[in-house]
Design a protein around this motif. Structure first.
Motif, mmCIF file in Angstrom:
data_model
loop_
_atom_site.group_PDB
_atom_site.id
_atom_site.type_symbol
_atom_site.label_atom_id
_atom_site.label_comp_id
_atom_site.label_asym_id
_atom_site.label_seq_id
_atom_site.Cartn_x
_atom_site.Cartn_y
_atom_site.Cartn_z
ATOM 1 N N ARG A 105 0.837 -1.207 0.000
ATOM 2 C CA ARG A 105 0.000 0.000 0.000
ATOM 3 C C ARG A 105 0.869 1.252 0.000
ATOM 4 N N ARG A 106 1.841 1.303 0.897
ATOM 5 C CA ARG A 106 2.695 2.483 0.977
ATOM 6 C C ARG A 106 3.509 2.653 -0.297
ATOM 7 N N GLN A 107 4.015 1.558 -0.850
ATOM 8 C CA GLN A 107 4.791 1.661 -2.086
ATOM 9 C C GLN A 107 3.941 2.235 -3.220
ATOM 10 N N TYR A 108 2.716 1.736 -3.348
ATOM 11 C CA TYR A 108 1.830 2.206 -4.419
ATOM 12 C C TYR A 108 1.527 3.699 -4.266
ATOM 13 N N LEU A 109 1.161 4.098 -3.045
ATOM 14 C CA LEU A 109 0.761 5.489 -2.824
ATOM 15 C C LEU A 109 1.950 6.446 -2.902
ATOM 16 N N LEU A 110 3.088 6.022 -2.358
ATOM 17 C CA LEU A 110 4.269 6.880 -2.405
ATOM 18 C C LEU A 110 4.773 7.046 -3.840
ATOM 19 N N GLN A 111 4.749 5.972 -4.607
ATOM 20 C CA GLN A 111 5.165 6.069 -6.011
ATOM 21 C C GLN A 111 4.289 7.067 -6.766
ATOM 22 N N LYS A 112 3.027 7.120 -6.386
ATOM 23 C CA LYS A 112 2.063 7.966 -7.080
ATOM 24 C C LYS A 112 2.115 9.430 -6.633
ATOM 25 N N HIS A 113 2.390 9.660 -5.317
ATOM 26 C CA HIS A 113 2.158 11.002 -4.776
ATOM 27 C C HIS A 113 3.333 11.636 -4.026
ATOM 28 N N LYS A 170 4.685 15.127 -4.704
ATOM 29 C CA LYS A 170 3.806 16.260 -4.395
ATOM 30 C C LYS A 170 4.017 16.794 -2.981
ATOM 31 N N VAL A 171 4.486 15.935 -2.073
ATOM 32 C CA VAL A 171 4.571 16.345 -0.666
ATOM 33 C C VAL A 171 6.004 16.590 -0.198
ATOM 34 N N LEU A 172 6.984 16.219 -1.007
ATOM 35 C CA LEU A 172 8.376 16.485 -0.645
ATOM 36 C C LEU A 172 8.814 17.838 -1.195
ATOM 37 N N PRO A 173 9.453 18.665 -0.381
ATOM 38 C CA PRO A 173 9.982 19.930 -0.912
ATOM 39 C C PRO A 173 10.977 19.668 -2.044
ATOM 40 N N PHE A 174 10.760 20.275 -3.176
ATOM 41 C CA PHE A 174 11.631 20.141 -4.338
ATOM 42 C C PHE A 174 11.722 18.686 -4.825
ATOM 43 N N GLY A 175 10.624 17.943 -4.657
ATOM 44 C CA GLY A 175 10.657 16.534 -5.021
ATOM 45 C C GLY A 175 10.107 16.212 -6.387
ATOM 46 N N GLU A 176 9.750 17.244 -7.172
ATOM 47 C CA GLU A 176 9.039 17.024 -8.428
ATOM 48 C C GLU A 176 9.811 16.161 -9.427
ATOM 49 N N GLU A 177 11.138 16.293 -9.434
ATOM 50 C CA GLU A 177 11.935 15.591 -10.447
ATOM 51 C C GLU A 177 12.600 14.328 -9.905
ATOM 52 N N PHE A 228 3.992 14.622 7.930
ATOM 53 C CA PHE A 228 2.700 13.919 8.003
ATOM 54 C C PHE A 228 2.129 13.799 6.594
ATOM 55 N N LEU A 229 1.659 12.617 6.225
ATOM 56 C CA LEU A 229 1.080 12.402 4.904
ATOM 57 C C LEU A 229 -0.435 12.542 4.988
ATOM 58 N N PHE A 234 -2.952 9.684 0.984
ATOM 59 C CA PHE A 234 -2.321 8.487 1.532
ATOM 60 C C PHE A 234 -3.231 7.826 2.569
ATOM 61 N N PRO A 235 -4.375 7.284 2.134
ATOM 62 C CA PRO A 235 -5.237 6.608 3.111
ATOM 63 C C PRO A 235 -4.494 5.453 3.774
#
Length: 285
Positions: free
Chosen positions: A130-138, A141-148, A206-207, A212-213
């Motif tokens: 679950r965490r792998q799927y959601l983290l890969q997807k999102h 978006k929640v990490l500073p400067f994580g877009e690339e 915090f996610l 991240f349900p």
């Protein structure tokens, strides 16, 4: 004197100690003592649970001790309980859930390297599908400067303190944990001392549950005893939170409809509103 069976991890002992202390406040005439029981899930830490055959990796030995009357009651993280429980065992109480969320942990040095683009591929430690799927997807978006950033995952099992120590030793760039575990460790002086020492130089994020349900029943504690132990069941009712029970029961039912099992990449959260007249349900799988 009532004997409370628990796993031996720092978190399990802390959770059980909190329950024992609370019961002692309600019933000062009784004694509540802990008995440590090692489970298969504590022994095998080099593989994700979904790769192991069987189920009840964190509960089977505790179930046996309860049925054999070696202990009077047990405390579990409710998300670890399988859908089908032994007939003789009764869910006597569900403790109040404060947090269902997951949290990302990262060292300040790694965060600096991400922000300055010195680090372009990050390794996240988690064994949860679950965490792998959601983290890969999102996660970008929640990490500073994580877009690339490019994301990869490595298996991470073990106690909370062991996982954080592996982060500190740079075996992983980030790790993902349940907020509830950290919150409970911060509740008791003994565990807080250990926790604060290993959290130095670490940042947390915090996610949001909207992206991240959590796992079904994550953040809730389940207190079980034998079905026929009516006196103890009456005592344990003091620990029961009906709002939490209503929410996690619906989460578990959704989980069951998808087949259940630790291999399932399902995040689900239910929120009771207006005195449980209505429930907000959402899940991602």
């Amino acid at each position: 004197n009532f004997i409370l069976g628990t796993r031996g991890s720092l978190l399990a002992v802390t959770q059980s100690t909190i329950i024992a202390n609370t019961l002692k406040q309600y019933y000062p005439q009784h004694e509540f003592t802990l008995k440590i029981i090692k489970t298969l899930g504590d022994t095998i830490t080099n593989k994700p649970l979904w790769q192991l055959e069987g189920k009840d990796f964190f509960t089977r030995e505790l179930d046996d001790a309860l049925i054999k009357k070696e202990v009077d009651f047990v405390v579990h993280s409710y998300k670890d309980l399988s859908i089908d429980r032994p007939e003789k065992i009764c869910l006597a109480a569900i403790g109040m859930r404060k947090f269902a969320h997951d949290v990302l942990l990262v060292t300040k040095e790694t965060l600096h390297n991400i922000q300055t683009k010195q680090l372009k591929t990050i390794t996240i430690g988690t064994s949860s599908p679950r965490r792998q799927y959601l983290l890969q997807k999102h996660v970008q978006k929640v990490l500073p400067f994580g877009e690339e950033l490019t994301i990869q995952f490595e298996n991470l099992r073990g106690n909370i303190n062991t996982r954080i120590e592996k982060l500190q030793s740079q075996e992983y760039d980030l790790i993902c944990l349940a907020v509830a575990g950290l919150e409970r460790l911060a509740t008791l002086d003994e565990s807080y001392e250990q926790l604060s020492a290993i959290l130095q130089h670490i940042e947390m994020k915090f996610l949001p549950l909207s992206l991240f349900p959590a796992a079904p029943a994550q953040g809730a504690l389940a207190i079980e005893c034998l079905e026929g132990n009516h006196d103890l069941k009456c005592l344990l009712k003091k620990l029961h939170c009906q709002k939490t029970a209503s929410e996690v029961e619906k989460e578990k039912n959704i989980f069951k409809k998808y087949g259940g099992g630790c291999h399932l990449a399902l995040g689900v959260n239910v929120f009771a509103i207006h005195d449980e007249a209505y429930f907000i349900n959402f899940w991602v799988s």
